[in-house]
Each structure stands twice: as C-alpha cells, then as structure tokens.
Scaffold this active site. Structure first.
Site, mmCIF file in Angstrom:
data_model
loop_
_atom_site.group_PDB
_atom_site.id
_atom_site.type_symbol
_atom_site.label_atom_id
_atom_site.label_comp_id
_atom_site.label_asym_id
_atom_site.label_seq_id
_atom_site.Cartn_x
_atom_site.Cartn_y
_atom_site.Cartn_z
ATOM 1 N N GLU A 78 -50.029 58.193 -14.884
ATOM 2 C CA GLU A 78 -49.959 56.176 -15.530
ATOM 3 C C GLU A 78 -50.232 56.001 -14.117
ATOM 4 O O GLU A 78 -50.845 54.446 -14.539
ATOM 5 C CB GLU A 78 -48.635 56.096 -15.794
ATOM 6 N N SER A 88 -52.149 105.642 -11.747
ATOM 7 C CA SER A 88 -51.637 104.579 -12.660
ATOM 8 C C SER A 88 -53.185 103.059 -12.486
ATOM 9 O O SER A 88 -53.166 102.400 -13.212
ATOM 10 C CB SER A 88 -50.648 103.047 -12.698
ATOM 11 N N PRO A 94 -42.164 99.783 -13.616
ATOM 12 C CA PRO A 94 -41.099 99.804 -15.592
ATOM 13 C C PRO A 94 -39.754 99.257 -15.047
ATOM 14 O O PRO A 94 -38.776 98.849 -16.059
ATOM 15 C CB PRO A 94 -41.099 101.514 -15.601
ATOM 16 N N THR A 95 -38.766 99.285 -13.974
ATOM 17 C CA THR A 95 -37.460 99.228 -13.511
ATOM 18 C C THR A 95 -37.286 98.208 -14.014
ATOM 19 O O THR A 95 -36.326 97.786 -14.206
ATOM 20 C CB THR A 95 -37.455 100.333 -12.790
ATOM 21 N N ALA A 115 -48.753 111.546 -15.462
ATOM 22 C CA ALA A 115 -47.628 112.489 -14.851
ATOM 23 C C ALA A 115 -47.458 112.792 -13.738
ATOM 24 O O ALA A 115 -46.648 112.393 -13.026
ATOM 25 C CB ALA A 115 -48.346 113.770 -16.002
ATOM 26 N N LEU A 153 -50.689 92.171 -3.526
ATOM 27 C CA LEU A 153 -50.138 91.273 -4.179
ATOM 28 C C LEU A 153 -50.901 89.854 -3.706
ATOM 29 O O LEU A 153 -50.007 88.644 -4.074
ATOM 30 C CB LEU A 153 -48.652 91.172 -3.997
ATOM 31 N N ARG A 186 -52.066 85.453 -11.822
ATOM 32 C CA ARG A 186 -51.035 85.429 -10.312
ATOM 33 C C ARG A 186 -50.992 84.415 -9.403
ATOM 34 O O ARG A 186 -50.626 83.263 -8.875
ATOM 35 C CB ARG A 186 -51.631 86.332 -9.603
#
Length: 347
Positions: free
Chosen positions: A55, A171, A273-274, A167, A207, A187
């Site tokens: 404003e 990934s 995953p954990t 396996a 990262l 990110r």
C-alpha cells in the site's frame, strides 16, 4: 456493499504484482489505487522484509492529495502495527483513501485488525474479493502464521511402481530433465533445503538451485543436514554458496522451531525415503510433491518407508492440488488433510 468490475480487475492486477515479491518471512502482497472515476492511478507491491509494504509503495507513486476519495485494492488486509515499517492503515488514512477492498484477512495477532481501524475512521471496507487466488499465492505464509513453524514441502521422485532406486542403490536419474528443472525452480523459491546424512553418504548432493543451463539461481536455499553421522569434509554440500546448518537430532519439530527462529519460512525436504517418511509420520508436512516416472524397477528400494500406518483406516489422505505433465513424467502435488485444514483456517 458489493465490489465493482473495475475493482475485480484491479485485484487481478494486484495479485500479479504480488507475485513479483520475494517469498520469504513476509507475505507477497500487491496493491492498486483506483481514482473516484475508476482509473488506476498507482500500483505497488511488497519486495521483502524491511521494504515498503504494498500500500505504501503504491501511494508513493501519487502526488499529495491525488489519492483523496480513491479506492485501495489490496491482496491482504492492511496491517495495523508498527514493525520495520509503519502501519499501512495510517498511511491509507493520511492519503485520504475512502474505500479499501482486500482479499484475505491478516491472521497476525499484532498485524491484524486493519479493517476495524479503517472502518472506525469512516473508510468503507470490503473483504473477500478473489480470496481463493490470494490464499493460494500466500498459502505457505498462512500456514506459518497458523502453525507457528515453517511451511514444509516434502519432495520425492519415484518409478511408477513406487521405487526410489534400483537394487544396487542407483537413483540418478529416475525422472527426466523437465522434472529436474522443475525441482530446481522450486528449490530456488525455498528458504532451506533439508536432507539426512544418509542421502549425503549415498548421493553426495550439492543442494544448489540451478537453471537448465547450469547457472545458479540468484536466490539459493540454505542447506540443512539432519542426522548424527558426520558429514565428510569433502562433501559437495560444503561448497554450497551458503554454509550448511547441521542438526544432530531426530526431533524434527525442534529443528523446525530452530529454523523459524533463524528466519526460515519455506522448507524443502529432499532427504530420501527415511527423512521424508519421518516428516510424514510426525505430521509436519504441508505439501507433498511426487514426481512419477513411467518406468518399472521392482525390488525393495521404496520411495517411502514406515509412516506410522498400521491399518488402512489410518492411511494419510491427501487433497490433490495439482497434476502436471513434465516431459515423460507426471508431477502430483498434494496437501495432507491436517495441512489443508490449517491453510483454510480450520485449526
């Protein structure tokens, strides 16, 4: 009172202006000033903590007396307190604004109450115009105000059959370049990116938030590592533009409390995953991003582990907010039921 078409158009413009602001400790807010004859005479937006509110920014573009009798259209209720800047309500009154239309009420204990202050001074006030659009824009900030902790997004990538790796543990890359580019954009919109020490050991991620050509985005998330294992001195994360923060604890609520104290409002969890499962089990998740690749992997490398569901009636239900095709992959965005209720003000 009812809003007019010119005010609805002005609110849409104000929402576009709000998106220019930085997503940080303060909400993204836009404002448009309409003259008594229905013409847009000024516009503004909030650029970040310590800068002029929307404003005040808009009023800075009009000459003395030009806003007298005008209408201010704002995406969030004008604040009524003195922080780094003065109250927007007083700036509007001083300018002679006769009517204020806003989308959402300010939920803050200190900053709220602007509408009441304006009405008591004789200003017409209308609330709720384009409320859903405004709520979507600042949903993370609203969650912070209501829950008292940073907004938490948990992201993972998986195969069509729910696996995060093969396996042998590999990934990279389950998803394609379009999905990965989307992750990096998200990110860059976060204050902190959180992983566990297990992910550092397995993947050694940097990262950083990078553009498709490899350049760093101007805004980088602070890297945060949770876990008791030592991060190697040569880990890529130690080369991040911002020094990592380390938390040798499994108390996620305490970590979030600490992060909020450091000015973090948007947390992006990419911890594997954990860690993803731990956040879900602790009911500390406001948004879930799942990137699904049209591949089958099989095996036991699941994208999630135990999230505390022992029977189907205890399953965590999501409200699907958005789905999008990214190259060959599918992005699904969901909000856990508790987070959905909090953003709507039901908690």
């Amino acid at each position: 009172m009812t809003t007019m078409p010119v005010e609805r158009d002005a609110m849409r413009l104000a929402l576009e202006l709000a998106r220019r602001g930085h997503t940080g400790i303060n909400p993204q807010v836009g404002a448009v000033i309409i003259s008594a004859s229905g013409e847009v005479i000024a516009q503004g937006w909030h650029r970040g903590a310590g800068t002029a509110h929307a404003e005040v920014d808009a009023l800075s573009h009009v000459s003395a007396g030009e806003a007298a009798g005008a209408t201010a259209v704002v995406t969030l209720e004008p604040c009524n307190h003195t922080g780094r800047t003065g109250p927007c309500t007083e700036a509007l009154l001083e300018a002679g604004i006769a009517r204020v239309v806003f989308a959402l009420p300010d939920p803050g204990d200190a900053s709220g109450g602007g509408a009441e202050r304006l009405r008591s001074a004789g200003v017409e006030v209308e609330a709720g115009l384009c409320a859903n659009e405004a709520r979507e824009l600042i949903s993370s900030w609203l969650a912070v105000q209501k829950l008292g902790r940073p907004h938490v997004t948990v992201k993972w990538a998986q195969s069509l059959d729910g696996r995060a790796a093969a396996a042998d543990g590999t990934s990279q890359w389950i998803t394609g370049p379009e999905a990965r580019a989307d992750v990096h954009t998200r990110r860059s919109q976060s204050d902190a990116i959180v992983i566990g020490t297990g992910t550092i050991t397995a993947d050694d991620p940097s990262l950083t938030a990078r553009t498709p050509n490899g350049d760093l985005y101007d805004h980088q998330p602070r890297p945060v590592v949770i876990g008791e294992r030592e991060t190697p001195r040569g880990a890529a994360i130690r080369q991040h533009p911002l020094s990592p923060w380390f938390f040798a604890t499994h108390d996620l609520a305490r970590v979030l409390e600490d992060l909020r104290g450091r000015g973090v409002h948007r947390v992006f969890v990419e911890g594997g995953p954990t860690l993803a499962s731990a956040f879900l089990q602790s009911e500390l998740v406001d948004e879930v991003l799942v990137y699904i690749a049209p591949v089958l992997i099989g095996g036991d490398r699941l994208a999630l582990t135990d999230i505390g569901v022992d029977t189907i009636s205890a399953a965590q239900h999501l409200r699907i907010l958005h789905t999008e095709q990214l190259g060959a992959d599918l992005l699904m965005i969901g909000a856990p039921r508790l987070a959905s209720r909090a953003e709507q003000g039901d908690l």
